[in-house]
Design a protein around this motif. Sequence first.
Motif, short mmCIF file in Angstrom:
data_model
loop_
_atom_site.label_atom_id
_atom_site.label_comp_id
_atom_site.label_asym_id
_atom_site.label_seq_id
_atom_site.Cartn_x
_atom_site.Cartn_y
_atom_site.Cartn_z
N PHE A 169 -8.27 3.32 20.17
CA PHE A 169 -7.17 4.29 20.35
C PHE A 169 -7.31 5.55 19.53
CE2 PHE A 169 -5.51 0.09 21.42
CZ PHE A 169 -5.17 0.33 22.74
N GLY A 170 -8.01 5.47 18.41
CA GLY A 170 -8.20 6.66 17.59
C GLY A 170 -7.82 6.42 16.14
N PRO A 171 -8.09 7.42 15.28
CA PRO A 171 -8.00 7.19 13.83
C PRO A 171 -6.64 7.51 13.19
CG PRO A 171 -9.06 9.30 14.27
CD PRO A 171 -8.73 8.70 15.62
N ARG A 172 -5.71 8.13 13.93
CA ARG A 172 -4.48 8.63 13.29
C ARG A 172 -3.36 7.57 13.36
NH1 ARG A 172 -2.25 12.55 15.66
NH2 ARG A 172 -1.49 13.69 13.85
N PHE A 173 -3.01 7.00 12.22
CA PHE A 173 -2.05 5.89 12.16
C PHE A 173 -0.68 6.36 11.64
CE2 PHE A 173 -4.33 1.56 12.17
CZ PHE A 173 -5.36 2.02 12.98
N TYR A 174 0.37 5.92 12.32
CA TYR A 174 1.75 6.15 11.87
C TYR A 174 2.27 4.79 11.41
CZ TYR A 174 6.47 8.26 12.05
OH TYR A 174 7.72 8.77 11.75
N MET A 175 2.61 4.69 10.11
CA MET A 175 3.06 3.40 9.57
C MET A 175 4.58 3.32 9.58
SD MET A 175 0.49 3.20 6.35
CE MET A 175 -1.16 2.51 6.57
N ILE A 176 5.11 2.26 10.18
CA ILE A 176 6.56 2.07 10.15
C ILE A 176 6.85 0.62 9.74
CG2 ILE A 176 6.54 1.77 12.70
CD1 ILE A 176 9.55 3.02 10.67
N GLY A 177 7.68 0.47 8.73
CA GLY A 177 8.00 -0.88 8.25
C GLY A 177 9.38 -0.92 7.64
N ASN A 178 9.84 -2.13 7.34
CA ASN A 178 11.10 -2.25 6.60
C ASN A 178 10.81 -1.98 5.12
OD1 ASN A 178 11.83 -4.55 8.99
ND2 ASN A 178 13.42 -3.09 8.42
N ASN A 179 11.89 -1.64 4.41
CA ASN A 179 11.72 -1.18 3.04
C ASN A 179 11.76 -2.33 2.04
OD1 ASN A 179 11.48 0.47 0.87
ND2 ASN A 179 13.56 1.29 0.96
N TYR A 180 10.65 -3.04 1.94
CA TYR A 180 10.51 -4.07 0.91
C TYR A 180 9.03 -4.34 0.69
CZ TYR A 180 9.93 -7.85 4.44
OH TYR A 180 9.47 -8.66 5.46
N VAL A 181 8.74 -5.31 -0.14
CA VAL A 181 7.37 -5.47 -0.64
C VAL A 181 6.34 -5.73 0.47
CG1 VAL A 181 7.71 -7.94 -1.17
CG2 VAL A 181 5.96 -6.66 -2.39
N TYR A 182 6.70 -6.53 1.46
CA TYR A 182 5.71 -6.93 2.47
C TYR A 182 5.09 -5.74 3.21
CZ TYR A 182 3.95 -8.21 6.99
OH TYR A 182 3.18 -8.25 8.11
N PRO A 183 5.91 -4.87 3.85
CA PRO A 183 5.30 -3.75 4.56
C PRO A 183 4.50 -2.82 3.63
CG PRO A 183 7.54 -4.09 5.31
CD PRO A 183 7.36 -4.91 4.08
N LYS A 184 4.99 -2.62 2.42
CA LYS A 184 4.30 -1.69 1.51
C LYS A 184 2.91 -2.20 1.14
CE LYS A 184 8.49 0.37 -0.05
NZ LYS A 184 9.50 0.60 -1.07
N GLU A 185 2.82 -3.48 0.86
CA GLU A 185 1.51 -4.04 0.48
C GLU A 185 0.57 -4.13 1.68
OE1 GLU A 185 0.14 -4.78 -2.40
OE2 GLU A 185 1.87 -4.31 -3.64
N GLU A 186 1.10 -4.44 2.87
CA GLU A 186 0.24 -4.45 4.07
C GLU A 186 -0.29 -3.04 4.32
OE1 GLU A 186 -0.98 -6.90 5.86
OE2 GLU A 186 0.39 -8.59 5.64
N ASN A 187 0.57 -2.04 4.16
CA ASN A 187 0.13 -0.66 4.37
C ASN A 187 -0.91 -0.26 3.34
OD1 ASN A 187 1.73 -0.33 6.58
ND2 ASN A 187 3.40 0.71 5.52
N ASN A 188 -0.73 -0.75 2.13
CA ASN A 188 -1.70 -0.48 1.07
C ASN A 188 -3.09 -0.99 1.47
OD1 ASN A 188 -2.51 0.28 -1.50
ND2 ASN A 188 -2.00 -1.72 -2.39
N TYR A 189 -3.13 -2.22 2.00
CA TYR A 189 -4.43 -2.77 2.43
C TYR A 189 -4.95 -2.01 3.65
CZ TYR A 189 -8.14 -6.04 3.55
OH TYR A 189 -9.38 -6.59 3.81
N CYS A 190 -4.05 -1.64 4.56
CA CYS A 190 -4.45 -0.89 5.75
C CYS A 190 -5.11 0.43 5.33
CB CYS A 190 -3.22 -0.62 6.63
SG CYS A 190 -3.63 0.25 8.14
N LYS A 191 -4.58 1.08 4.31
CA LYS A 191 -5.16 2.36 3.85
C LYS A 191 -6.59 2.16 3.36
CE LYS A 191 -0.71 4.10 2.47
NZ LYS A 191 0.18 4.27 1.33
N THR A 192 -6.84 1.04 2.69
CA THR A 192 -8.21 0.73 2.23
C THR A 192 -9.14 0.66 3.44
OG1 THR A 192 -7.22 -0.65 0.53
CG2 THR A 192 -9.56 -0.96 0.90
#
Length: 411
Positions: A169-192
């Motif tokens: 699909f391409g390289p540009r990612f839009y991250m949307i999650g609920n505001n707590y630890v789980y989405p933030k840490e998953e996004n952190n790994y996704c950025k890696t």
Amino acid sequence: MKRRDFLGSLGAVGTAGMLSTPALLSSAGRAFAQGNDIPVGLLFSLTGAVAVVESTLHDAALMAIEEINASGGIHGRQLRPIIEDPASDPATYADRARRLMIRDKCVSVFGSYTSASRQAVLPVTEQRNNLYWYPTLYEGRECSRNVMYGGAVPNQQQDDLIPWAIENFGPRFYMIGNNYVYPKEENNYCKTLLKQYGGEVVNEEYVPLGHSDFSSVINRIRSEKPDVIFATVVGDSDVAFARQYHAAELDPSKMPVVSLTRSEVEVKAIGGEAAAGHFSSAPYFMGHATAENEKFVEAYKSRYGADQVTHFVSEAAYFQVYQFKAALEKLDPANITPETIRDAAVGLTLNAPQGEVLIDENLHTHLWPKIGQWQTNGQAEVLIESKERVAPKPYAAYPGQSCTGQGLVKA
Ligand code: ACM
């Protein structure tokens, strides 16, 4: 029998059993119930914002308990489920966990969906040196010796998914999650992984748990035109997001939602039409063709209704009860404590509906990652399936740290 009727009848049995159970001291010097039955806690929300998914974990775990009891129990003893409804409120999870572990003398508690609730239960479980069987995908970065982690950690859901999504699909990612630890840490790994594979983050947004109005999020997505919506939205929020995304006529073939949380149960609430064309990464989908899965799905439907669905978290809620059984069967019946159960569980393999799973020395589970595309009938077509069982790396986003049989190790 429908779920609510079933709960009612069990509640009555649980209370009678509780009053008549004598207690003996365990080898660790703490009292555990040693009567004719084995008390286990079920701590899943049947009401509130995450009940849409969590009530199905309750149903699956309870079904496993009833199956085990119907086939003779463990060492000839029946499992006695003691049911609490923490109503999707983290403080109530902690309170009810304490009750199950102290008052009811449960040797294990099976429970919860969100990381917020697991984190609320964790200090209680560690303080009591009890055992909490947690079936849900989560963010990792935890290494308790008192939690049996049955769900995927980030490497098990994202390592195949992210390069595949960039390529398709391409390289540009839009991250949307609920505001707590789980989405933030998953996004952190996704950025890696995005860094590694040449992707980028065009936006990173968090909405409160239970949030249901996604109009401004959808407007921003429309104007940013990302290639991929990387979603870690949970429960009712995911249902609302998916419906509104579809109503806004955003096209999944151009801007697909790639979710770590959406399963058959959310899709059932979303509706097949609105969910179709989007993707999820999970170790289990309901259509998986194994004898164990056919048995699981058939039993679930005949118990709770032909329109009910199984999914990757209810599957883990189910197989974790069987892992508990297998661990107890290795033990001397006079020496059943949370610690002996944990030690007996390490290294256990089990033919789960998704395939053979293994409990690692770090108490996380080796699983079978898959990528599925949702169809209008509410089922996923599996596009990618790992050829190998994948080991859990709870600290994959944190170089130099790892979760081992001795706990957290820092290089
Ligand atoms: C989650 O909160 N672990 C989905």
